[in-house]
Scaffold this active site. Structure first.
Site, mmCIF file in Angstrom:
data_model
loop_
_atom_site.group_PDB
_atom_site.id
_atom_site.type_symbol
_atom_site.label_atom_id
_atom_site.label_comp_id
_atom_site.label_asym_id
_atom_site.label_seq_id
_atom_site.Cartn_x
_atom_site.Cartn_y
_atom_site.Cartn_z
ATOM 1 N N MET A 30 17.839 71.522 -21.448
ATOM 2 C CA MET A 30 18.833 71.057 -22.499
ATOM 3 C C MET A 30 18.381 69.588 -22.960
ATOM 4 S SD MET A 30 22.464 72.734 -21.782
ATOM 5 C CE MET A 30 23.078 71.409 -20.687
ATOM 6 N N HIS A 34 14.257 64.016 -17.601
ATOM 7 C CA HIS A 34 14.048 63.029 -16.609
ATOM 8 C C HIS A 34 12.920 63.381 -15.591
ATOM 9 C CE1 HIS A 34 16.382 65.681 -14.281
ATOM 10 N NE2 HIS A 34 17.434 65.806 -15.193
ATOM 11 N N GLY A 36 12.991 65.107 -12.849
ATOM 12 C CA GLY A 36 13.451 66.703 -12.573
ATOM 13 C C GLY A 36 12.674 67.641 -13.413
ATOM 14 N N HIS A 37 13.186 67.366 -14.534
ATOM 15 C CA HIS A 37 12.558 68.087 -15.649
ATOM 16 C C HIS A 37 10.991 68.216 -15.526
ATOM 17 C CE1 HIS A 37 16.502 67.229 -17.875
ATOM 18 N NE2 HIS A 37 16.573 68.596 -17.801
ATOM 19 N N GLY A 147 15.729 74.374 -11.486
ATOM 20 C CA GLY A 147 15.895 73.447 -10.423
ATOM 21 C C GLY A 147 16.842 73.820 -9.412
ATOM 22 N N LYS A 149 18.760 71.859 -7.760
ATOM 23 C CA LYS A 149 20.139 71.016 -8.262
ATOM 24 C C LYS A 149 21.021 71.633 -8.588
ATOM 25 C CE LYS A 149 22.047 68.053 -10.760
ATOM 26 N NZ LYS A 149 22.243 68.320 -12.106
ATOM 27 N N GLN A 153 23.394 78.114 -10.400
ATOM 28 C CA GLN A 153 22.718 78.728 -11.641
ATOM 29 C C GLN A 153 21.430 79.530 -11.360
ATOM 30 O OE1 GLN A 153 22.101 76.414 -15.417
ATOM 31 N NE2 GLN A 153 20.120 76.069 -14.725
ATOM 32 N N ARG A 187 23.197 63.828 -17.346
ATOM 33 C CA ARG A 187 24.547 63.292 -17.290
ATOM 34 C C ARG A 187 24.654 61.850 -16.459
ATOM 35 N NH1 ARG A 187 25.938 69.038 -17.142
ATOM 36 N NH2 ARG A 187 27.182 69.474 -19.262
#
Ligand code: AMP
Length: 288
Positions: A30, A34, A36-37, A147, A149, A153, A187
Site C-alpha cells: 500500500m 520503508h 520492510g517493504h 511480511g 509482521k 494476513q 502507520r
C-alpha cells in the site's frame, strides 16, 4: 523502472516477459515504503528476472472509521525507493481500475481470518483477500512476497491460494525493525514524539514473553500476563494479546513447539500490531 496504471498494459508487458521464460516476483503493497517493504523487494529482485511491485491503498480493507484518508501517500518517493531496489514494474492503478462500476465479488476466507485482526476489524480480511486474489490474477507471478509482521494476513493468503488453486508460491519474509525494535510500519508516521517512545511497548511485550518462555514458563495465560504487564509499563492498552497455533490461530493453553504471540494496540493515533514466534523444544526427539 516503468510505472503502469492499467491492467491491460500490465498484462501485455508481462505476457512478453513470460514468453521469454522470465520468472515473475510480486510484492503487493500500500506504499509509504520503508525498509520492510524494501526487504521484500530485494528478495524478489534477487530471485526473479522480473519484479512487479503493486502500490494500491485498497479502500475495501479499511472500515469507515479507519484511516483510509489519512493513510500516508507519496508515489514519487515510493517510485524512487522501488527503482533503487531494482524493481522492474511499479503497478499503481486507480481505485476505478481495480474496482470498476458494477464490481460485485468478494473473496471471503473463513477460519484463520475470523480471529485476532478479523475480530477487531470486521470486513478487513475480505478486502485483503479480494484485492490479493485480483492482484495474483492480474500479475500471475511465480512467487508473491509478504511480511511476517502481518502474520495473520500471510496465513489468510496461504489459505486462499490453496483453496482457489491459484498457481503461485507464497513467501513470507522476516519483520524488519527500527534500531530500538519497533516493527517498521507505514502507520508509524502517525506517531508524535511521545507516542513514538511509548510504541516500543509492543516489542518490549514480545521480549518479556520470550524471556518468560526462556526461563521455563509454559502456561500461555502466564506468558500473556507478562506481555500485558510490559505494555502496561508504557500505559499501552492492548486490543488483544493472544497465544495461538501458528497454522490455525486456535488459542493454546500450554506452549509446545511453535506458538504465535500476536498483539495489537493503539498508541495515540496509530493502531499498531506485532508478533513473535515462541519456540519450545521440550520433549523434542534428540537427533542422532
Ligand atoms: P503494507 O504496505 O503495509 O500493506 O505492506 C506490504 C507488505 O509489506 C505486506 O506483506 C507486509 O506484511 C509487509 N511489511 C510491512 N511491514 C513490514 C516490516 N516491518 N517488515 C517486513 N515486511 C513488512
Amino acid at each position: 523502472m516503468r510505472v503502469i496504471r492499467t491492467v491491460s498494459e500490465l498484462r501485455s508487458l508481462l505476457r512478453t516477459e513470460r514468453l521469454a521464460e522470465r520468472t515473475i516476483g510480486l510484492v503487493p503493497t500500500m506504499g509509504a515504503f520503508h525498509a520492510g517493504h524494501r526487504s521484500l523487494m530485494e528478495r524478489a529482485v534477487a530471485a526473479h528476472a522480473v519484479t512487479v511491485v503493486s502500490l494500491f491503498v485498497n479502500p475495501t480493507q479499511f472500515a469507515p472509521t479507519d484511516d483510509l484518508d489519512a493513510y500516508p501517500r507519496d508515489e514519487q518517493r515510493d517510485a524512487d525507493v522501488a527503482s533503487s531496489a531494482g524493481v522492474d514494474y511499479l503497478f499503481a492503478p486507480s481505485v476505478d481500475e481495480v474496482y470498476p462500476a458494477g464490481f460485485a465479488t468478494t473473496v471471503s476466507v473463513a477460519g484463520v481470518a475470523a480471529t485476532l485482526e478479523g475480530a477487531h476489524r470486521p470486513g478487513h480480511f475480505d478486502g485483503v483477500a479480494t484485492v490479493v486474489s485480483k492482484l495474483l490474477n492480474m500479475v500471475q507471478p511465480d512467487v508473491a512476497y509478504f511480511g511476517q509482521k502481518d502474520a495473520q494476513q500471510a496465513l489468510v493468503i496461504r489459505r486462499l491460494v490453496r483453496d482457489l488453486d491459484i498457481p503461485v508460491r507464497i513467501e513470507v519474509c522476516p519483520t524488519v525493525r527500527e534500531p530500538d525494535g519497533l516493527a517498521m510500519s507505514s502507520r508509524n508516521a502517525y506517531l508524535g514524539t511521545d507516542d513514538r517512545v511509548r510504541a516500543i511497548a509492543l516489542r518490549r511485550a514480545l521480549d518479556a514473553a520470550e524471556a518468560a518462555v526462556a526461563g521455563g514458563q509454559r502456561e500461555a495465560a502466564a506468558v500473556e500476563r507478562v506481555a500485558r504487564a510490559a505494555l502496561a509499563e508504557y500505559a499501552v492498552e492492548p486490543e488483544y494479546v493472544a497465544l495461538v497455533a501458528t497454522d490455525t490461530l486456535a488459542p493454546v493453553d500450554r506452549l509446545d513447539g511453535e506458538v504465535l504471540l500476536a498483539l495489537a494496540a493503539r498508541v495515540g493515533p496509530a493502531r499498531l500490531i506485532d508478533n513473535t514466534i515462541l519456540t519450545t523444544t521440550d520433549g523434542a526427539p534428540v537427533s542422532a
